[in-house]
Structure formats: C-alpha cells, structure tokens
Design a protein around this motif. Structure first.
Motif, PDB file in Angstrom:
ATOM      1  N   GLY A  89       0.819  -1.205   0.000  1.00 10.60           N
ATOM      2  CA  GLY A  89       0.000   0.000   0.000  1.00 10.60           C
ATOM      3  C   GLY A  89       0.850   1.251   0.000  1.00 10.60           C
ATOM      4  N   LYS A  90       0.205   2.361   0.286  1.00  8.56           N
ATOM      5  CA  LYS A  90       0.887   3.648   0.282  1.00  8.56           C
ATOM      6  C   LYS A  90       0.761   4.294   1.663  1.00  8.56           C
ATOM      7  CE  LYS A  90       0.384   6.320  -3.317  1.00  8.56           C
ATOM      8  NZ  LYS A  90      -0.210   7.272  -4.300  1.00  8.56           N
ATOM      9  N   SER A  91       1.842   4.908   2.124  1.00  5.69           N
ATOM     10  CA  SER A  91       1.834   5.622   3.398  1.00  5.69           C
ATOM     11  C   SER A  91       1.638   7.106   3.130  1.00  5.69           C
ATOM     12  CB  SER A  91       3.160   5.389   4.134  1.00  5.69           C
ATOM     13  OG  SER A  91       3.235   6.178   5.307  1.00  5.69           O
ATOM     14  N   LEU A  92       0.575   7.669   3.729  1.00  7.89           N
ATOM     15  CA  LEU A  92       0.276   9.083   3.569  1.00  7.89           C
ATOM     16  C   LEU A  92       0.327   9.780   4.918  1.00  7.89           C
ATOM     17  CD1 LEU A  92      -2.121   7.349   1.752  1.00  7.89           C
ATOM     18  CD2 LEU A  92      -2.118   9.577   0.670  1.00  7.89           C
ATOM     19  N   ALA A  93       0.820  11.012   4.926  1.00 15.82           N
ATOM     20  CA  ALA A  93       0.873  11.823   6.140  1.00 15.82           C
ATOM     21  C   ALA A  93      -0.039  13.028   5.964  1.00 15.82           C
ATOM     22  CB  ALA A  93       2.290  12.277   6.425  1.00 15.82           C
ATOM     23  N   LEU A  94      -0.820  13.331   6.991  1.00 12.97           N
ATOM     24  CA  LEU A  94      -1.754  14.454   6.949  1.00 12.97           C
ATOM     25  C   LEU A  94      -1.271  15.560   7.874  1.00 12.97           C
ATOM     26  CD1 LEU A  94      -4.455  15.886   6.346  1.00 12.97           C
ATOM     27  CD2 LEU A  94      -5.480  14.479   8.152  1.00 12.97           C
ATOM     28  N   ILE A  95      -1.106  16.766   7.332  1.00 11.17           N
ATOM     29  CA  ILE A  95      -0.743  17.921   8.157  1.00 11.17           C
ATOM     30  C   ILE A  95      -1.758  19.032   7.929  1.00 11.17           C
ATOM     31  CG2 ILE A  95       1.716  17.381   8.226  1.00 11.17           C
ATOM     32  CD1 ILE A  95       2.170  19.455   6.044  1.00 11.17           C
ATOM     33  N   ALA A  96      -1.973  19.840   8.964  1.00  9.26           N
ATOM     34  CA  ALA A  96      -2.961  20.918   8.867  1.00  9.26           C
ATOM     35  C   ALA A  96      -2.306  22.299   8.937  1.00  9.26           C
ATOM     36  CB  ALA A  96      -4.015  20.777   9.963  1.00  9.26           C
ATOM     37  N   PHE A  97      -0.994  22.327   9.038  1.00  6.77           N
ATOM     38  CA  PHE A  97      -0.261  23.591   9.069  1.00  6.77           C
ATOM     39  C   PHE A  97       0.937  23.477   8.131  1.00  6.77           C
ATOM     40  CE2 PHE A  97      -2.082  22.969  13.337  1.00  6.77           C
ATOM     41  CZ  PHE A  97      -2.935  24.062  13.392  1.00  6.77           C
ATOM     42  N   GLU A  98       1.287  24.575   7.486  1.00  8.23           N
ATOM     43  CA  GLU A  98       2.452  24.572   6.619  1.00  8.23           C
ATOM     44  C   GLU A  98       3.726  24.388   7.452  1.00  8.23           C
ATOM     45  OE1 GLU A  98       2.194  27.107   2.806  1.00  8.23           O
ATOM     46  OE2 GLU A  98       1.199  28.329   4.348  1.00  8.23           O
ATOM     47  N   LEU A  99       4.683  23.662   6.892  1.00  7.97           N
ATOM     48  CA  LEU A  99       5.937  23.378   7.568  1.00  7.97           C
ATOM     49  C   LEU A  99       7.106  23.807   6.704  1.00  7.97           C
ATOM     50  CD1 LEU A  99       5.285  19.766   8.959  1.00  7.97           C
ATOM     51  CD2 LEU A  99       5.263  21.895  10.265  1.00  7.97           C
ATOM     52  N   ALA A 100       8.215  24.128   7.356  1.00 12.33           N
ATOM     53  CA  ALA A 100       9.448  24.441   6.641  1.00 12.33           C
ATOM     54  C   ALA A 100       9.971  23.179   5.955  1.00 12.33           C
ATOM     55  CB  ALA A 100      10.488  24.992   7.612  1.00 12.33           C
ATOM     56  N   ASP A 101      10.808  23.373   4.947  1.00 17.62           N
ATOM     57  CA  ASP A 101      11.326  22.239   4.185  1.00 17.62           C
ATOM     58  C   ASP A 101      12.042  21.224   5.075  1.00 17.62           C
ATOM     59  OD1 ASP A 101      10.336  23.367   1.892  1.00 17.62           O
ATOM     60  OD2 ASP A 101      12.259  24.185   1.208  1.00 17.62           O
ATOM     61  N   GLY A 102      12.767  21.718   6.073  1.00 21.78           N
ATOM     62  CA  GLY A 102      13.489  20.813   6.960  1.00 21.78           C
ATOM     63  C   GLY A 102      12.556  19.899   7.748  1.00 21.78           C
ATOM     64  N   GLU A 103      11.396  20.422   8.118  1.00 18.38           N
ATOM     65  CA  GLU A 103      10.423  19.617   8.866  1.00 18.38           C
ATOM     66  C   GLU A 103       9.693  18.654   7.932  1.00 18.38           C
ATOM     67  OE1 GLU A 103      10.651  19.653  11.986  1.00 18.38           O
ATOM     68  OE2 GLU A 103      11.923  21.425  12.078  1.00 18.38           O
ATOM     69  N   LEU A 104       9.414  19.096   6.712  1.00 23.46           N
ATOM     70  CA  LEU A 104       8.812  18.189   5.727  1.00 23.46           C
ATOM     71  C   LEU A 104       9.760  17.038   5.422  1.00 23.46           C
ATOM     72  CD1 LEU A 104       7.242  20.754   3.228  1.00 23.46           C
ATOM     73  CD2 LEU A 104       6.003  19.248   4.793  1.00 23.46           C
ATOM     74  N   ALA A 110      -5.883  27.403  13.084  1.00 27.33           N
ATOM     75  CA  ALA A 110      -5.811  26.975  14.486  1.00 27.33           C
ATOM     76  C   ALA A 110      -6.473  25.616  14.630  1.00 27.33           C
ATOM     77  CB  ALA A 110      -6.485  27.996  15.396  1.00 27.33           C
ATOM     78  N   TYR A 111      -6.111  24.926  15.703  1.00 23.78           N
ATOM     79  CA  TYR A 111      -6.664  23.599  15.972  1.00 23.78           C
ATOM     80  C   TYR A 111      -8.082  23.693  16.516  1.00 23.78           C
ATOM     81  CZ  TYR A 111      -7.460  19.150  18.347  1.00 23.78           C
ATOM     82  OH  TYR A 111      -8.009  17.965  18.778  1.00 23.78           O
ATOM     83  N   ASN A 112      -8.949  22.837  16.003  1.00 22.91           N
ATOM     84  CA  ASN A 112     -10.252  22.613  16.618  1.00 22.91           C
ATOM     85  C   ASN A 112     -10.623  21.151  16.395  1.00 22.91           C
ATOM     86  OD1 ASN A 112     -13.297  22.499  16.929  1.00 22.91           O
ATOM     87  ND2 ASN A 112     -12.802  24.551  17.675  1.00 22.91           N
ATOM     88  N   MET A 113     -10.987  20.456  17.455  1.00 25.52           N
ATOM     89  CA  MET A 113     -11.151  19.016  17.414  1.00 25.52           C
ATOM     90  C   MET A 113     -12.139  18.560  16.340  1.00 25.52           C
ATOM     91  SD  MET A 113     -13.158  16.228  18.378  1.00 25.52           S
ATOM     92  CE  MET A 113     -14.213  16.752  19.732  1.00 25.52           C
ATOM     93  N   GLU A 114     -13.329  19.146  16.300  1.00 25.28           N
ATOM     94  CA  GLU A 114     -14.342  18.681  15.358  1.00 25.28           C
ATOM     95  C   GLU A 114     -13.906  18.893  13.911  1.00 25.28           C
ATOM     96  OE1 GLU A 114     -16.859  21.081  17.989  1.00 25.28           O
ATOM     97  OE2 GLU A 114     -18.488  19.840  17.201  1.00 25.28           O
ATOM     98  N   ASP A 115     -13.305  20.040  13.652  1.00 26.83           N
ATOM     99  CA  ASP A 115     -12.848  20.348  12.302  1.00 26.83           C
ATOM    100  C   ASP A 115     -11.698  19.434  11.893  1.00 26.83           C
ATOM    101  OD1 ASP A 115     -12.657  21.822   9.863  1.00 26.83           O
ATOM    102  OD2 ASP A 115     -10.954  22.908  10.717  1.00 26.83           O
ATOM    103  N   PHE A 116     -10.732  19.218  12.780  1.00 24.83           N
ATOM    104  CA  PHE A 116      -9.588  18.369  12.450  1.00 24.83           C
ATOM    105  C   PHE A 116     -10.012  16.905  12.279  1.00 24.83           C
ATOM    106  CE2 PHE A 116      -5.351  20.600  13.149  1.00 24.83           C
ATOM    107  CZ  PHE A 116      -5.876  21.852  12.873  1.00 24.83           C
TER     108      PHE A 116
END
Length: 323
Positions: A35-50, A68-74
């Motif tokens: 299969g394929k491994s996918l990562a989900l992020i909700a905030f932009e990250l610098a290249d080093g963190e990506l 900003a974080y909100n449980m229901e939305d995330f």
C-alpha cells in the motif's frame, strides 16, 4: 492493509516525535502490504520539517491548511482525507488531542478506534492490535472487523525512522472548515509549566515523593538542569503541588519513552511504571532496596537522594565540561 493515513500532530512548527513514530510504523506496514503511506498535516511546515516526514516514509504529504486547531474540524479533515485516498487504516498519535480526535473520526466513519496501541500483528488478513491493561501486566489483543481501522499509538511503541525515504510529494487539499462547532477555541494561554514537552525529551529526570521535600527537590532540579532535561513527577508529587499537572507521568499523566530516564525517590507504583516502561535506559535512586522501581531499572542505586544526587550532579558537570 492497503493505504495508511497518519495524522501528524504539530507543535512549535514541527512534527512531534510520536507522530513520526506512528508514521514510521505505518510506512513499514504499507510497504510490506503493498500500500501507500500518507501523512496528513494541517499547518504549513518548513522544508526541513517536511524532510523529517519524508524520511519517515511518507509517499504523499497531504496539507489541509488551517489557522488553528479545533477538534471537530480536524477530525472531519481526517475523515475526508481518508475517504479520498482510500485509506483502510488511520494512525493517530496517542496525545491528548489524538485521543479526542480518534473516537470522533471513528463515529463519522461508522467504525471504532483502539487506543494505546503498542504493537500490531497479523493473522492472515486480520490486523491484531495489542494494547496494555492493568498497568501493562496484561496485554489485550483486539481486531476491528471492517475498514477503516483507527489505531491510537502509544508513545515509544515503535521506532522513529529516518531512513525510509518516502517520495514525500506535497499535495494540498481544500476541505471546507466545519462551522457548526460545539466549542470554539478563542485563545490559548500558556505558562512556563505548560510548555513542558516530556514526550519528545531525550532525557527526563523524575521526582518521586521520596525526593519532593524542600531539602531534596532543589537537588533534583539541579540534576535536571545539569542534563538540560525537564523534570517530571509521580502522581503524589503532582497532588502535593510540588510540580504542575503537565509534568505528570503515568496512567493518568503522560506516556514517555526517553533515551534516559532518571527516577529520584520514585517507588515504582504500577501506575507510574506504565508510563515509563518504553524508556531506553532507566536509572533509579531510592533508599528502599525493595522498591518496585528496581525491578525495571537498568541501573539501581540504593541510597538517600540527599547524599547520592550531589555526587551525580558533580560527575555530570565534569563530563559536560570535558565534552
């Protein structure tokens, strides 16, 4: 297992260690099962963190921008991305936020979540999740009958890999923000105590009740400062107000897996041990030679912290000075 989605929790503009541990395991399994491994992020990250996410094996990094974080939305983001990318399995780090997100997402997907997963096995096509019970004295094996399956990963259960070298393709998705929120976070107020990040700390010094006196606690703090490490506490120390709630380790606190754990005056009650058992190396200092902590310690020092800690502090300072 087919495609596996890992929710990446971000703190201080970087993926937390437990997210990368979870992703590493997901990537290993996805590769093994085709299969394929996918990562989900909700905030932009610098290249080093990506790059860290890519190194942990993510073939695709899905970005859904939020302010900003909100449980229901995330939770809704997790649901919608898992549907779009045909994910049979969802890994969520077992943080306080992760434990909120998992059941909400599971309800939306008409499935269930399994919390505190410390191992994953296979019986034919069945996925078996191993979770600890009764302070890890009993291990429970569970399976979810239908996909998608949601696993909330326990800290330190899997290695954080940096050699899996996924493609790391960044894909941005637009998902409508959930507006009818039951709770809206207007502001987050933190104090120095609230900034304690025990889950990612490579070294942790822990104060037990036996070292929480006005005479000994300053020595515990001095040892922690010598290592550049945070101080954690057992539940009695937290209840006595010596340390803030954010510092608590154990069943009712945080689960940690540092490279080095040093317990000062920690007796080793099962509730605390369940939070540190994945530590790579455990040093225990206690004047009671029958203290249960010695049963799991790699090095046990029987002695009064008041006498032992000054010697240990002196040696640590010498080593660091000559490094």
């Amino acid at each position: 297992m087919k495609n596996i989605l890992t929710y990446i929790e971000i703190k201080d503009a970087a993926p937390i260690k437990l997210s990368l541990e979870s992703l590493s395991k997901a990537s290993e399994l996805a590769k093994e099962k085709g299969g394929k491994s996918l990562a989900l992020i909700a905030f932009e990250l610098a290249d080093g963190e990506l790059a860290k996410i890519k190194a942990a094996g993510a073939e695709e990094i899905v970005l859904v921008k939020r302010e900003a974080y909100n449980m229901e939305d995330f939770a809704n983001i997790i649901v919608e991305v898992s549907k779009k990318y045909d994910c049979e399995d969802i890994f969520i780090p077992g943080t306080l936020d992760g434990k909120d997100l998992a059941p909400y997402a599971a309800a939306s997907l008409d499935t269930v979540s399994i919390t505190n997963v410390m191992d994953i096995k296979f019986e034919g096509e069945d996925v078996i999740y191993v979770t600890p019970s009764y302070g890890a004295t009993v291990l429970t094996e569970s399976k979810i009958e239908k996909a998608p399956r949601i696993a909330v990963v326990r800290a330190g259960s899997f290695d954080k890999r940096d050699d899996l070298n996924g493609a790391g393709n960044l894909v941005e998705e637009n998902i409508d923000e959930v507006k009818d929120l039951k709770a809206v976070i207007k502001d987050i107020v933190t104090s120095n105590e609230g900034l304690i990040n025990l889950e990612d700390a490579p070294i942790i010094v822990t104060c037990g009740r036996g070292a929480s006196s006005d005479e000994i606690f300053p020595l515990v703090k001095e040892l922690a400062d010598a290592f550049g490490a945070p101080i954690s506490g057992t539940r009695p120390v937290i209840d006595d107000g010596v340390l803030p709630k954010a510092s608590q380790i154990g069943q009712s606190g945080k689960i940690v897996a540092p490279s080095l754990y040093i317990g000062c005056g920690v007796s080793g009650a099962v509730q605390h041990v369940s939070g540190i058992e994945n530590s790579n190396f455990i040093v225990a200092i206690n004047k009671d030679e029958d203290a249960p902590i010695f049963n799991i310690a790699d090095i046990g020092i029987v002695g009064d912290c008041k006498q032992v800690l000054p010697l240990l502090i002196e040696e640590v300072k010498k080593i660091k000075a000559n490094a």
